[in-house]
Design an enzyme around this catalytic site. Structure first.
Site: not given
Ligand code: CIR
Length: 256
Positions: A160, A247
């Site tokens: 990401h 996350c």
């Protein structure tokens, strides 16, 4: 006042999605203990904790960041790029619906929250296997009325955008220049990760404190040298599932 939305580690975490890491055994008990310590850190930093229901059948459900992007004015409900992760979303929607106006990424486009780096009124959105230009265009349209700028960013070598860069407060960006062009953050104070610590660009700013993995001592030294207040955590077991500190929570401002 801040609220942290979290979800305990699923029993099936060893079956998680992986893109850039080889599969390794994950010790669920250890992962749960580390996650528990992470949540206690969030509490210590003043967050009220909102626990989502555990979803043992959804291996990646602990990584709640990927399911939504929460702004002061609205929350964008993501459509995760990995189909196995889409069933994580409804429980997050229920947790957010009383607190924010909900906007949604519509099919066929996909977006992982881990690809969205918000700095002031700009949302940098990583173009990765999980997030495509169509989702960037949707975000641009839905957030224009709130005066946000949305900018697609090329990312390579990692899962990401926030694996490659994170905002660590006060015009500062922590960045691994091998994975994202540091020129994107022109005008900001860029702290590069140590070349021997490629996964070290992910830190979670909570209020004025940076929650940061203890596993990257060289980059940590660079951060501390800037006078940034840091609280370290060990998420090494979740790192085997390609997770990091941002996350595992959605941090929401409550006082509005
Ligand atoms: C996945 O591949 O989707 C998970 N195994 C890891 C997600 C980590 N999330 C994040 O960086 N925001």
């Amino acid at each position: 006042m801040l609220m942290a939305v979290v979800r305990d580690v699923s029993l099936s975490i060893a079956d998680c999605e992986l893109t850039h890491l080889a599969r390794m055994p994950v010790d669920v008990e250890r992962a749960r203990a580390q996650h528990g310590a992470y949540v206690r850190c969030l509490e210590k930093l003043g967050c009220a904790i909102h626990r989502l229901p555990v979803k043992d059948a959804l291996p990646d459900a602990v990584f709640v960041e990927d399911t939504a992007v929460v702004l002061d004015e609205a929350a964008v409900i993501a459509r995760p790029g990995a189909p196995s992760r889409r069933a994580e979303v409804p429980s997050v929607e229920r947790a957010l619906e009383s607190r924010r106006k909900l906007l949604r990424i519509e099919p066929p486009d996909t977006l992982d929250g881990g690809d969205v780096l918000t700095i002031g009124r700009t949302l940098y959105v990583g173009l990765t296997r999980r997030t495509g230009p169509g989702a960037v265009a949707q975000m641009e349209r839905m957030l224009r009325p709130f005066n946000y700028k949305v900018q697609g960013v090329e990312v390579s070598g990692c899962l990401h955008l926030k694996s490659a860069a994170s905002f660590i407060g006060d015009h500062r960006v922590l960045c691994n220049p091998a994975w994202v062009d540091r020129g994107i953050f022109k005008g900001m104070d860029i702290i590069e990760t140590d070349p021997s610590e490629s996964h070290a660009a992910n830190g979670l700013l909570v209020g004025e404190t940076l929650l940061y993995p203890e596993t990257f001592p060289k980059t940590l030294e660079r951060i501390r040298a800037r006078g940034i207040r840091v609280l370290t955590v060990d998420l090494s077991e979740l790192a085997k599932a390609e997770g990091a500190v941002t996350c595992c929570s959605l941090i929401i401002k409550l006082s509005q």
